[in-house]
Motif scaffolding. Structure first.
Motif, PDB file in Angstrom:
ATOM      1  N   UNK A   6       0.829  -1.202   0.000  1.00  0.00           N
ATOM      2  CA  UNK A   6       0.000   0.000   0.000  1.00  0.00           C
ATOM      3  C   UNK A   6       0.865   1.255   0.000  1.00  0.00           C
ATOM      4  N   UNK A   7       0.287   2.340  -0.496  1.00  0.00           N
ATOM      5  CA  UNK A   7       0.924   3.651  -0.437  1.00  0.00           C
ATOM      6  C   UNK A   7      -0.152   4.716  -0.516  1.00  0.00           C
ATOM      7  N   UNK A   8       0.242   5.957  -0.226  1.00  0.00           N
ATOM      8  CA  UNK A   8      -0.684   7.070  -0.373  1.00  0.00           C
ATOM      9  C   UNK A   8      -1.230   7.643   0.912  1.00  0.00           C
ATOM     10  N   UNK A   9      -0.926   7.007   2.028  1.00  0.00           N
ATOM     11  CA  UNK A   9      -1.400   7.532   3.287  1.00  0.00           C
ATOM     12  C   UNK A   9      -0.695   8.823   3.657  1.00  0.00           C
ATOM     13  N   UNK A  10      -1.193   9.470   4.697  1.00  0.00           N
ATOM     14  CA  UNK A  10      -0.581  10.712   5.136  1.00  0.00           C
ATOM     15  C   UNK A  10      -1.449  11.457   6.106  1.00  0.00           C
ATOM     16  N   UNK A  11      -1.058  12.698   6.342  1.00  0.00           N
ATOM     17  CA  UNK A  11      -1.763  13.585   7.266  1.00  0.00           C
ATOM     18  C   UNK A  11      -2.597  14.567   6.450  1.00  0.00           C
ATOM     19  N   UNK A  31      -9.497 -12.753  -8.289  1.00  0.00           N
ATOM     20  CA  UNK A  31     -10.132 -12.714  -6.986  1.00  0.00           C
ATOM     21  C   UNK A  31     -10.601 -11.300  -6.647  1.00  0.00           C
ATOM     22  N   UNK A  32     -11.512 -11.210  -5.700  1.00  0.00           N
ATOM     23  CA  UNK A  32     -11.923  -9.917  -5.184  1.00  0.00           C
ATOM     24  C   UNK A  32     -10.833  -9.358  -4.276  1.00  0.00           C
ATOM     25  N   UNK A  33     -10.839  -8.049  -4.153  1.00  0.00           N
ATOM     26  CA  UNK A  33      -9.890  -7.362  -3.284  1.00  0.00           C
ATOM     27  C   UNK A  33     -10.643  -6.349  -2.437  1.00  0.00           C
ATOM     28  N   UNK A  34      -9.997  -5.847  -1.402  1.00  0.00           N
ATOM     29  CA  UNK A  34     -10.697  -4.950  -0.485  1.00  0.00           C
ATOM     30  C   UNK A  34      -9.724  -4.085   0.288  1.00  0.00           C
ATOM     31  N   UNK A  35     -10.288  -3.079   0.919  1.00  0.00           N
ATOM     32  CA  UNK A  35      -9.573  -2.248   1.880  1.00  0.00           C
ATOM     33  C   UNK A  35     -10.191  -2.451   3.256  1.00  0.00           C
ATOM     34  N   UNK A  36      -9.333  -2.584   4.228  1.00  0.00           N
ATOM     35  CA  UNK A  36      -9.716  -2.637   5.630  1.00  0.00           C
ATOM     36  C   UNK A  36      -8.979  -1.511   6.343  1.00  0.00           C
ATOM     37  N   UNK A  37      -9.401  -1.232   7.571  1.00  0.00           N
ATOM     38  CA  UNK A  37      -8.674  -0.257   8.379  1.00  0.00           C
ATOM     39  C   UNK A  37      -8.714  -0.671   9.837  1.00  0.00           C
ATOM     40  N   UNK A  38      -7.716  -0.175  10.562  1.00  0.00           N
ATOM     41  CA  UNK A  38      -7.638  -0.483  11.986  1.00  0.00           C
ATOM     42  C   UNK A  38      -7.176   0.751  12.733  1.00  0.00           C
ATOM     43  N   UNK A  91      -6.757   5.892  10.783  1.00  0.00           N
ATOM     44  CA  UNK A  91      -6.481   4.468  10.987  1.00  0.00           C
ATOM     45  C   UNK A  91      -5.319   4.059  10.090  1.00  0.00           C
ATOM     46  N   UNK A  92      -4.840   2.843  10.306  1.00  0.00           N
ATOM     47  CA  UNK A  92      -3.951   2.214   9.336  1.00  0.00           C
ATOM     48  C   UNK A  92      -4.847   1.481   8.336  1.00  0.00           C
ATOM     49  N   UNK A 116      -0.895   1.356   5.443  1.00  0.00           N
ATOM     50  CA  UNK A 116      -0.460   2.735   5.282  1.00  0.00           C
ATOM     51  C   UNK A 116      -1.292   3.610   6.218  1.00  0.00           C
ATOM     52  N   UNK A 117      -0.623   4.511   6.922  1.00  0.00           N
ATOM     53  CA  UNK A 117      -1.281   5.311   7.958  1.00  0.00           C
ATOM     54  C   UNK A 117      -2.014   6.493   7.339  1.00  0.00           C
ATOM     55  N   UNK A 118      -3.244   6.670   7.772  1.00  0.00           N
ATOM     56  CA  UNK A 118      -4.037   7.855   7.408  1.00  0.00           C
ATOM     57  C   UNK A 118      -4.415   8.556   8.698  1.00  0.00           C
ATOM     58  N   UNK A 119      -4.076   9.835   8.787  1.00  0.00           N
ATOM     59  CA  UNK A 119      -4.428  10.617   9.966  1.00  0.00           C
ATOM     60  C   UNK A 119      -5.164  11.861   9.526  1.00  0.00           C
ATOM     61  N   UNK A 120      -6.349  12.044  10.082  1.00  0.00           N
ATOM     62  CA  UNK A 120      -7.187  13.183   9.722  1.00  0.00           C
ATOM     63  C   UNK A 120      -7.305  14.084  10.937  1.00  0.00           C
ATOM     64  N   UNK A 121      -6.896  15.329  10.789  1.00  0.00           N
ATOM     65  CA  UNK A 121      -6.927  16.274  11.892  1.00  0.00           C
ATOM     66  C   UNK A 121      -8.131  17.214  11.760  1.00  0.00           C
ATOM     67  N   UNK A 122      -8.542  17.747  12.904  1.00  0.00           N
ATOM     68  CA  UNK A 122      -9.685  18.665  12.893  1.00  0.00           C
ATOM     69  C   UNK A 122      -9.239  20.035  12.403  1.00  0.00           C
TER      70      UNK A 122
END
Length: 122
Positions: A6-11, A31-38, A91-92, A116-122
């Motif tokens: 994975x790539x493309x995550x960020x703040x 096969x099918x593919x998907x995105x999950x997050x934690x 989430x990651x 890949x880490x995604x962080x969303x700030x207020x």
């Protein structure tokens, strides 16, 4: 199993957008593919899935209308376009492959990326 990265995550600020990519080591168009997050302290949850031809997609309710999953089998790549991001989307994010259409459980998919880490700030 297929190796995926994975790539493309960020703040990003709330309301912003990010596009995640998942590149496979070989073709995964059978096969099918998907995105999950934690998120920290939470279980890994399904976000969006797409069938092998890209003709059917399914989403968790909280991202419907904001996120779009797609795939380009000629490039062995899957995408997640995330718009109108919210702090609760932090989430990651994990790419999952070797799954079946409609799958939503982690056990429905056989190959996983490192996230890949995604962080969303207020």
């Amino acid at each position: 199993q297929v190796h995926v990265v994975e790539s493309g995550g960020g703040l990003v600020q709330a309301g912003g957008s990010l596009r995640l990519s998942c590149v496979a080591s070989r073709t995964f168009d059978t096969y099918a593919t998907a995105w999950f997050r934690q998120a920290p302290g939470k279980e890994r949850e399904f976000v969006a899935g797409i069938n092998l031809r890209g003709s059917n997609t399914w989403y968790i309710d909280s991202v419907k209308g904001r996120f779009t999953i797609s795939r380009d089998n000629t490039k062995n790549t899957m995408y997640l376009q995330m718009n109108s991001l919210k702090p609760e989307d932090t989430a990651v994010y994990y790419c999952a492959a070797d799954g079946y259409e409609g799958g939503r459980a982690t056990t429905d998919f056989g190959s996983w990326g490192q996230g890949t880490q995604v962080q969303v700030t207020v």
